[in-house]
Design a protein around this motif. Sequence first.
Motif, PDB file in Angstrom:
ATOM      1  N   LEU A   1      46.342  31.493  83.569  1.00  0.00           N
ATOM      2  CA  LEU A   1      47.390  30.055  83.559  1.00  0.00           C
ATOM      3  C   LEU A   1      46.660  29.338  82.491  1.00  0.00           C
ATOM      4  CD1 LEU A   1      48.017  29.978  87.366  1.00  0.00           C
ATOM      5  CD2 LEU A   1      49.206  30.943  85.641  1.00  0.00           C
ATOM      6  N   GLY A   2      45.350  28.999  82.700  1.00  0.00           N
ATOM      7  CA  GLY A   2      44.621  28.091  81.647  1.00  0.00           C
ATOM      8  C   GLY A   2      44.980  28.543  80.219  1.00  0.00           C
ATOM      9  N   ARG A   3      44.869  29.853  79.896  1.00  0.00           N
ATOM     10  CA  ARG A   3      45.255  30.211  78.545  1.00  0.00           C
ATOM     11  C   ARG A   3      46.778  29.838  78.045  1.00  0.00           C
ATOM     12  NH1 ARG A   3      42.288  34.656  80.070  1.00  0.00           N
ATOM     13  NH2 ARG A   3      44.545  36.137  80.248  1.00  0.00           N
ATOM     14  N   ILE A   4      47.631  30.081  79.108  1.00  0.00           N
ATOM     15  CA  ILE A   4      49.146  29.591  78.896  1.00  0.00           C
ATOM     16  C   ILE A   4      49.179  28.210  78.918  1.00  0.00           C
ATOM     17  CG2 ILE A   4      51.214  29.907  79.860  1.00  0.00           C
ATOM     18  CD1 ILE A   4      50.627  32.245  81.308  1.00  0.00           C
ATOM     19  N   ALA A   5      48.556  27.337  79.571  1.00  0.00           N
ATOM     20  CA  ALA A   5      48.641  26.018  79.679  1.00  0.00           C
ATOM     21  C   ALA A   5      48.049  25.605  78.225  1.00  0.00           C
ATOM     22  CB  ALA A   5      47.809  25.462  80.521  1.00  0.00           C
TER      23      ALA A   5
ATOM     24  N   VAL B   1      48.386  23.410  85.193  1.00  0.00           N
ATOM     25  CA  VAL B   1      47.177  22.357  85.112  1.00  0.00           C
ATOM     26  C   VAL B   1      46.679  22.327  83.943  1.00  0.00           C
ATOM     27  CG1 VAL B   1      45.151  21.667  86.009  1.00  0.00           C
ATOM     28  CG2 VAL B   1      46.839  22.311  87.576  1.00  0.00           C
ATOM     29  N   ASP B   2      46.530  21.316  83.057  1.00  0.00           N
ATOM     30  CA  ASP B   2      45.630  21.297  81.913  1.00  0.00           C
ATOM     31  C   ASP B   2      44.236  21.817  82.142  1.00  0.00           C
ATOM     32  OD1 ASP B   2      44.028  20.217  79.729  1.00  0.00           O
ATOM     33  OD2 ASP B   2      45.743  19.119  79.134  1.00  0.00           O
ATOM     34  N   PRO B   3      43.821  22.604  81.533  1.00  0.00           N
ATOM     35  CA  PRO B   3      42.188  23.207  81.855  1.00  0.00           C
ATOM     36  C   PRO B   3      41.300  22.391  81.589  1.00  0.00           C
ATOM     37  CG  PRO B   3      43.159  24.193  79.794  1.00  0.00           C
ATOM     38  CD  PRO B   3      44.557  23.614  80.468  1.00  0.00           C
ATOM     39  N   ALA B   4      41.457  21.316  80.778  1.00  0.00           N
ATOM     40  CA  ALA B   4      40.306  20.481  80.267  1.00  0.00           C
ATOM     41  C   ALA B   4      40.251  19.466  81.466  1.00  0.00           C
ATOM     42  CB  ALA B   4      40.722  19.713  79.095  1.00  0.00           C
ATOM     43  N   PHE B   5      41.224  19.277  82.449  1.00  0.00           N
ATOM     44  CA  PHE B   5      41.222  18.389  83.526  1.00  0.00           C
ATOM     45  C   PHE B   5      41.568  18.967  84.970  1.00  0.00           C
ATOM     46  CE2 PHE B   5      42.734  16.239  79.604  1.00  0.00           C
ATOM     47  CZ  PHE B   5      41.608  15.300  79.406  1.00  0.00           C
ATOM     48  N   GLY B   6      41.661  20.060  85.063  1.00  0.00           N
ATOM     49  CA  GLY B   6      42.129  20.815  86.120  1.00  0.00           C
ATOM     50  C   GLY B   6      41.808  20.469  87.523  1.00  0.00           C
ATOM     51  N   ARG B   7      40.436  20.235  87.757  1.00  0.00           N
ATOM     52  CA  ARG B   7      40.113  19.660  89.082  1.00  0.00           C
ATOM     53  C   ARG B   7      38.850  18.548  88.880  1.00  0.00           C
ATOM     54  NH1 ARG B   7      40.890  23.354  93.429  1.00  0.00           N
ATOM     55  NH2 ARG B   7      41.898  25.458  92.649  1.00  0.00           N
ATOM     56  N   SER B   8      39.230  17.799  87.638  1.00  0.00           N
ATOM     57  CA  SER B   8      38.170  16.904  87.719  1.00  0.00           C
ATOM     58  C   SER B   8      38.385  15.731  88.404  1.00  0.00           C
ATOM     59  CB  SER B   8      38.225  16.404  86.416  1.00  0.00           C
ATOM     60  OG  SER B   8      39.540  15.836  85.620  1.00  0.00           O
TER      61      SER B   8
ATOM     62  N   GLN C   1      45.440  27.042  91.278  1.00  0.00           N
ATOM     63  CA  GLN C   1      45.210  25.703  90.631  1.00  0.00           C
ATOM     64  C   GLN C   1      44.638  24.690  91.383  1.00  0.00           C
ATOM     65  OE1 GLN C   1      47.657  25.881  86.747  1.00  0.00           O
ATOM     66  NE2 GLN C   1      49.049  26.327  88.329  1.00  0.00           N
ATOM     67  N   GLY C   2      44.691  24.753  92.477  1.00  0.00           N
ATOM     68  CA  GLY C   2      44.183  23.432  93.428  1.00  0.00           C
ATOM     69  C   GLY C   2      45.612  22.462  93.410  1.00  0.00           C
ATOM     70  N   LEU C   3      46.913  22.744  93.377  1.00  0.00           N
ATOM     71  CA  LEU C   3      47.823  21.982  93.169  1.00  0.00           C
ATOM     72  C   LEU C   3      48.292  22.017  94.742  1.00  0.00           C
ATOM     73  CD1 LEU C   3      49.866  22.533  90.133  1.00  0.00           C
ATOM     74  CD2 LEU C   3      48.263  20.513  90.552  1.00  0.00           C
ATOM     75  N   GLN C   4      48.806  20.706  95.330  1.00  0.00           N
ATOM     76  CA  GLN C   4      49.452  20.539  96.471  1.00  0.00           C
ATOM     77  C   GLN C   4      50.621  19.773  96.331  1.00  0.00           C
ATOM     78  OE1 GLN C   4      46.733  19.335  99.321  1.00  0.00           O
ATOM     79  NE2 GLN C   4      45.608  21.263  99.549  1.00  0.00           N
ATOM     80  N   PHE C   5      51.815  20.069  96.703  1.00  0.00           N
ATOM     81  CA  PHE C   5      53.094  19.338  96.630  1.00  0.00           C
ATOM     82  C   PHE C   5      53.560  19.197  98.042  1.00  0.00           C
ATOM     83  CE2 PHE C   5      52.729  21.694  92.784  1.00  0.00           C
ATOM     84  CZ  PHE C   5      53.355  20.956  91.903  1.00  0.00           C
TER      85      PHE C   5
END
Length: 616
Positions: free
Chosen positions: A578-582, A477-484, A463-467
Amino acid sequence: MPENNNPHVERMARYLPFDPSHDQIYEEYQVARDSLNLDTVAYKYVLNAARSGAHLIVLTGDAGHGKTHLCRRVIQSLLGYDETEARKLINESCDGRQIIQPKEFGQSARALRVFKDFSEFSPEIAAQLVDQSNTDDAVTIICANEGRLRAVLATENAGDYCGELLETFVSCFDDGKASPDGRIHIVNLNHQSTAAGEDGQSLGDMALRDWTSGNRWRSCTDCDSRGGCPIYRNREMLSERADSELAAIRKSKLRLLFATLERIGYVITIRDMLMAFAYFLTGGLKCDDVHKKLKRRSKGWQQAYAFYNLAFEAPDTLSREQLKRLPLMQQMPKLDPGRRAIREIDERIVNQQEIFPHAQLDLQFPAPSNIDDVIDAADGIDEIIGDPRNKRQRSAEAQNVMSVVRALRRRAYFDGVGSQMLDMANLGFPYGRDYLSIVHGNLDNAKQSLLKRRVIAGLHHVQGLQFAEQTPTLHLVDPAFGRSMSGTAILAARIKPANVELLRLSDKWGDIDDVEFHVKESVDWIDRHVVLRITDLRDRPHDLLLDLMTFDCILRAAAGHVPTKFYEHDIRRVASFLGRIAQSGRVSSDQINLIRDGRSQTISIDGSTILVGAGA
């Protein structure tokens, strides 16, 4: 001693599509003395269903699974015909219009109606015949691939019986049941595995045991060419009579190869398997070819025909076009252990001595300095390295070293050199062992928890997340704002670790002891998928089937890097899931949860004041 021709070698040649004698692979053209009858789980299931009151049995799957073969054997066993008579009935009386009665008058067995090939009729006519079959007491067996079956059952003129059959067929993919009530059975042979079973009980093991048995090779005993024959050498390496311990190891590695191909999405039919085994044993050679080659040169050429080299690399005597006729051989090079360097193994086969016995036929290579000499690869590569003086000699030396090292790596894989922990890495899947631990049920709670954390880390990376530090909670990640926004992602939901599960596909459908007509009872089964199950905030489960390739992609991502071009399809599929679950799990809130610079934060509004705080 004479130069003999082994009839069994000639028979195996007829399984290969290299000449006009390619006929033994098709049930309709076989003769009784040459047929190979494997007692598959599907055969036992169909026979038991026919004897237990079934009215209709559907055999579906790709061409080559043995649907016609199954029908012939059921006619033999159920109605009392011999093999020749049953094969004649298959060719003359199995178009679905005729009913085959038991051979003996008064026999208690029910009559059979067999559609050996649905493609012989238009969908409309086939649908009418299926509906008509509901009016008598004969057991109907339908053979059809999935596409043709759906087309027939969904035609406009299809009746209620076709509709019931279509509903049963569709539901078997969801509930994993081969039959809802014992009256209609769906035997999906695309689920059938040639690698299912341990301790030599897989279909592949049974076929190899039959083809390498001593009786079939009796004519080779006094053959003048036996000592230099690569065909006989392959038989020795895979025959349990010759070397039972090593042969068992080699066949287990071959079984793992086939299972791995099935777990990355390739369907291996029985026809594919038999063609491959005929090729592994003969390399496309016949006895006369071996006699001629030995007269030209006694040693040095046989290594190209060793079964472990044939599996991944074609000899010079076969063209690329010929090899394309063997579907399985287009897939095997993907798993070639000869192209993968593992230090623990390479140091042993190259630098240590006596890993392999000396003077073995399959390890004799032509010497680069003198075409009439040979070198023994059991001594590593020392004899190959010389003193090249120009570009051509350096290129020739490099090619020779590469050929020998690849052959040694392949032989090392099949002989079990190195620990079993490296087997899947040898085939190109460094995380394959984790995958197998799930499908074999070898994970205790502690190990499963650790593996689940790694999978969650991989899902974050996708999903492009880094912790800043590893977290056991799955952030979506909210699919509407994922990598915006660079470095920032807005979250739709957080999933607790307890709501993330890794299951075998068969476990998704329930325990085999609790589910009547479980699909595992209908075919030789291996689990080809792991199920990633995520329960959203509304307690609704969402399942994603992960084959070995996708699972490997997720764990590579967890390690910090994944080749996005190579795994592009898998990444897109996982991200979409994952987007559908979100989307389904989003809840209304007066807070915005986000990840920024590796840390979780919340944003809320109090009147005209924007409040920013640390996330949960």
